[in-house]
Enzyme design. Sequence first.
Site, PDB file in Angstrom:
ATOM      1  N   HIS A 187       3.231   0.182  12.866  1.00 42.75           N
ATOM      2  CA  HIS A 187       3.474   0.187  11.425  1.00 42.75           C
ATOM      3  C   HIS A 187       2.170   0.403  10.643  1.00 42.75           C
ATOM      4  O   HIS A 187       2.140   1.157   9.664  1.00 42.75           O
ATOM      5  CB  HIS A 187       4.140  -1.140  11.029  1.00 42.75           C
ATOM      6  CG  HIS A 187       4.572  -1.214   9.611  1.00 42.75           C
ATOM      7  ND1 HIS A 187       5.641  -0.505   9.120  1.00 42.75           N
ATOM      8  CD2 HIS A 187       4.085  -1.922   8.573  1.00 42.75           C
ATOM      9  CE1 HIS A 187       5.791  -0.776   7.840  1.00 42.75           C
ATOM     10  NE2 HIS A 187       4.848  -1.630   7.482  1.00 42.75           N
ATOM     11  N   ALA A 211       0.812  -1.221   0.000  1.00 39.22           N
ATOM     12  CA  ALA A 211       0.000   0.000   0.000  1.00 39.22           C
ATOM     13  C   ALA A 211       0.847   1.273   0.000  1.00 39.22           C
ATOM     14  O   ALA A 211       0.469   2.273  -0.611  1.00 39.22           O
ATOM     15  CB  ALA A 211      -0.949  -0.004   1.194  1.00 39.22           C
TER      16      ALA A 211
END
Length: 156
Positions: A89, A57
């Site tokens: 994250h 992504a």
Amino acid sequence: MKVIEGVLRLKGNEKIAVINGRFNHIITDRLVEGARDAFKRHGGNEDNLDLILVPGAFEIPFALEKALSSGKYDAVCCVGAVIRGATPHFDYISAEATKGIATVGLKYGKPVSNGVLTTDTIEQAIERAGSKVGNKGAEAMVTIIEMLDLYNEMGK
């Protein structure tokens, strides 16, 4: 009052790209299939649909920038899946992907959709990739189709 609204129609000559962040490919492959199916169901010519694959992504905005700067595409549908883990994250990746997609889309003034899933669990991602809650890849493509029609209706 005049209402200006896009409708779900393709003429068949629109060139659209799907950018897929491959990480969590078990999920994202389903999102791509949903987007492809929606494109075809609404009159798209499959020869005018390109699939651009990136690692995850976070890389989607970079590929989106390249795709739109090429002038080759009328619109771009972005799909991916970011699933929360035990570290922060998830927060960084999902925020930067979302911000990047929005920023690049506005920069080029072309229809762009964000079909990147951000879920707490893999089960939630599966549900949103064609299981219980529909297919968010298909929804992202339908959004692109409507926005592309609106874009054309408003005179580019």
